[in-house]
Design a protein around this motif. Structure first.
Motif, mmCIF file in Angstrom:
data_model
loop_
_atom_site.group_PDB
_atom_site.id
_atom_site.type_symbol
_atom_site.label_atom_id
_atom_site.label_comp_id
_atom_site.label_asym_id
_atom_site.label_seq_id
_atom_site.Cartn_x
_atom_site.Cartn_y
_atom_site.Cartn_z
ATOM 1 N N ALA A 1 -13.391 7.244 2.874
ATOM 2 C CA ALA A 1 -12.467 8.053 3.679
ATOM 3 C C ALA A 1 -13.230 9.043 4.548
ATOM 4 O O ALA A 1 -12.869 9.270 5.719
ATOM 5 N N ARG B 1 -3.423 6.691 -9.785
ATOM 6 C CA ARG B 1 -3.288 7.765 -8.804
ATOM 7 C C ARG B 1 -2.265 8.820 -9.213
ATOM 8 O O ARG B 1 -2.073 9.814 -8.517
ATOM 9 N N PRO C 1 -7.075 13.797 0.223
ATOM 10 C CA PRO C 1 -6.029 12.960 -0.374
ATOM 11 C C PRO C 1 -4.725 13.709 -0.612
ATOM 12 O O PRO C 1 -4.710 14.902 -0.913
ATOM 13 N N ILE D 1 -10.057 -0.004 3.539
ATOM 14 C CA ILE D 1 -10.872 -0.131 2.335
ATOM 15 C C ILE D 1 -10.953 -1.614 1.958
ATOM 16 O O ILE D 1 -9.948 -2.309 1.922
ATOM 17 N N TRP E 1 -4.165 9.670 3.000
ATOM 18 C CA TRP E 1 -5.246 10.568 3.404
ATOM 19 C C TRP E 1 -4.889 11.171 4.758
ATOM 20 O O TRP E 1 -4.495 10.467 5.677
ATOM 21 N N ILE F 1 -14.023 5.360 -2.865
ATOM 22 C CA ILE F 1 -12.898 5.526 -1.946
ATOM 23 C C ILE F 1 -13.032 6.836 -1.174
ATOM 24 O O ILE F 1 -12.825 6.890 0.048
ATOM 25 N N SER G 1 0.794 -1.224 0.000
ATOM 26 C CA SER G 1 0.000 0.000 0.000
ATOM 27 C C SER G 1 0.828 1.275 0.000
ATOM 28 O O SER G 1 0.418 2.285 -0.591
ATOM 29 N N LEU H 1 -6.699 2.596 5.905
ATOM 30 C CA LEU H 1 -8.085 3.067 5.895
ATOM 31 C C LEU H 1 -9.049 1.908 6.117
ATOM 32 O O LEU H 1 -10.164 2.092 6.566
ATOM 33 N N TYR I 1 -3.321 5.105 4.804
ATOM 34 C CA TYR I 1 -2.977 4.669 3.457
ATOM 35 C C TYR I 1 -4.117 3.822 2.882
ATOM 36 O O TYR I 1 -4.893 3.211 3.614
ATOM 37 N N GLU I 2 -4.204 3.827 1.558
ATOM 38 C CA GLU I 2 -5.228 3.036 0.870
ATOM 39 C C GLU I 2 -4.776 1.580 0.775
ATOM 40 O O GLU I 2 -3.699 1.289 0.283
ATOM 41 N N ASP I 3 -5.622 0.686 1.240
ATOM 42 C CA ASP I 3 -5.273 -0.727 1.323
ATOM 43 C C ASP I 3 -5.228 -1.349 -0.068
ATOM 44 O O ASP I 3 -6.261 -1.472 -0.737
ATOM 45 N N ALA J 1 -8.078 -1.701 -2.607
ATOM 46 C CA ALA J 1 -8.513 -0.387 -3.083
ATOM 47 C C ALA J 1 -8.523 -0.292 -4.602
ATOM 48 O O ALA J 1 -9.237 0.543 -5.165
#
Length: 262
Positions: free
Chosen positions: A192, A239, A201, A148, A251, A188, A34, A146, A174-176, A180
């Motif tokens: 969040a 991203r 973000p 997710i 985030w 997403i 991640s 997070l 952090y976004e999993d 994610a």
């Protein structure tokens, strides 16, 4: 003069509280998947304070890269510990495994581990007790998932952090990945906001350390295959700002910031 990703991270670090940074990875490989690129950048940063990689759920029977006849809890857990320790060394972080059983050893299956925490599961209280015992004093920042995708171990790790750290500690989510990668941007973002209504973000360009991130992921040969790596790259490309590069997104309760290399 070209602004480097390390310089950008140094700017971010300068705005954060002093003190150690604790990176909470629910399982071996979660932080590497991640935010492995960010961790590689931080390892290059002279401004980076002490880093601790803290992994709660290190006991497991899940290891698709190990022959089926060898997938005992003892063998799998030892291999996963060794892999996680190798990654921690690669990103110059101290390593603290908590030796807790993951969902596969607590009565969950592939479906129920992506749902509610079972009433019979005693790990939430145990995890908070462990975190209070090992999280460094005078902590500056905690990086945590997070959650997710709704994996129970990720939820427990996130909630354990929220129950443990003091109000003056900055939490960066952090976004999993790879979870994610399966959700659109609106989903997403909405997720969040449910975690914290002021989260915004921050995209970090990791193009310069992409190969280093992949090398770090190769530490986890018992866990990761082509599908997981493809999902991670897909997310990194999605991203990136501007297009054509790769980024990881975190985030933080701050104004929206998108960090890219010119």
């Amino acid at each position: 003069m070209r602004v480097t990703a390390v310089a950008i991270l140094n700017t971010l670090l300068a705005a954060l509280p002093c003190g150690p940074h604790c990176i909470v990875s629910p399982h071996p490989d979660d932080a590497a998947l991640s935010m492995g690129g960010i961790l590689m950048l931080l390892a290059l940063s002279p401004a980076m304070p002490r880093r601790v990689l803290l992994t709660p759920f290190t006991r497991s029977i899940y290891a698709p890269g190990i022959p089926a006849e060898s997938r005992t809890q003892e063998i799998v857990s030892v291999v996963r510990l060794q892999e996680d320790a190798a990654f921690a060394s690669a990103v110059h972080a101290a390593y603290f495994p908590l030796d807790m059983p993951d969902a596969s050893l607590r009565g969950y299956n592939d479906n129920t581990e992506l749902g509610e925490v079972m009433d019979t599961d005693r790990s939430p209280g145990q995890l908070v007790s462990c975190l209070r015992a090992v999280i460094p004093s005078r902590l500056g920042v905690v990086w945590c998932p997070l959650a997710i995708g709704g994996h129970v171990d990720h939820i427990l790790a996130r909630n354990g952090v929220l129950s443990t750290v003091s109000a003056d500690v900055v939490i960066i989510y952090y976004e999993d990945l790879p979870y994610a990668a399966g959700f659109d941007e609106a989903t997403i973002g909405a997720f969040a906001q449910r975690v914290h209504e002021n989260l915004q973000p921050l995209s970090i360009d990791i193009d310069s350390v992409w190969q280093a991130k992949l090398a770090g992921l190769r530490c986890y040969s018992s866990q990761l295959g082509k599908a997981e790596l493809a999902a991670v790259e897909q997310a990194a490309v999605r991203r990136a700002i501007p297009p054509g590069k790769r980024a990881e997104r975190i985030w933080i309760a701050n104004g929206p910031i998108y960090v890219t290399l010119p």
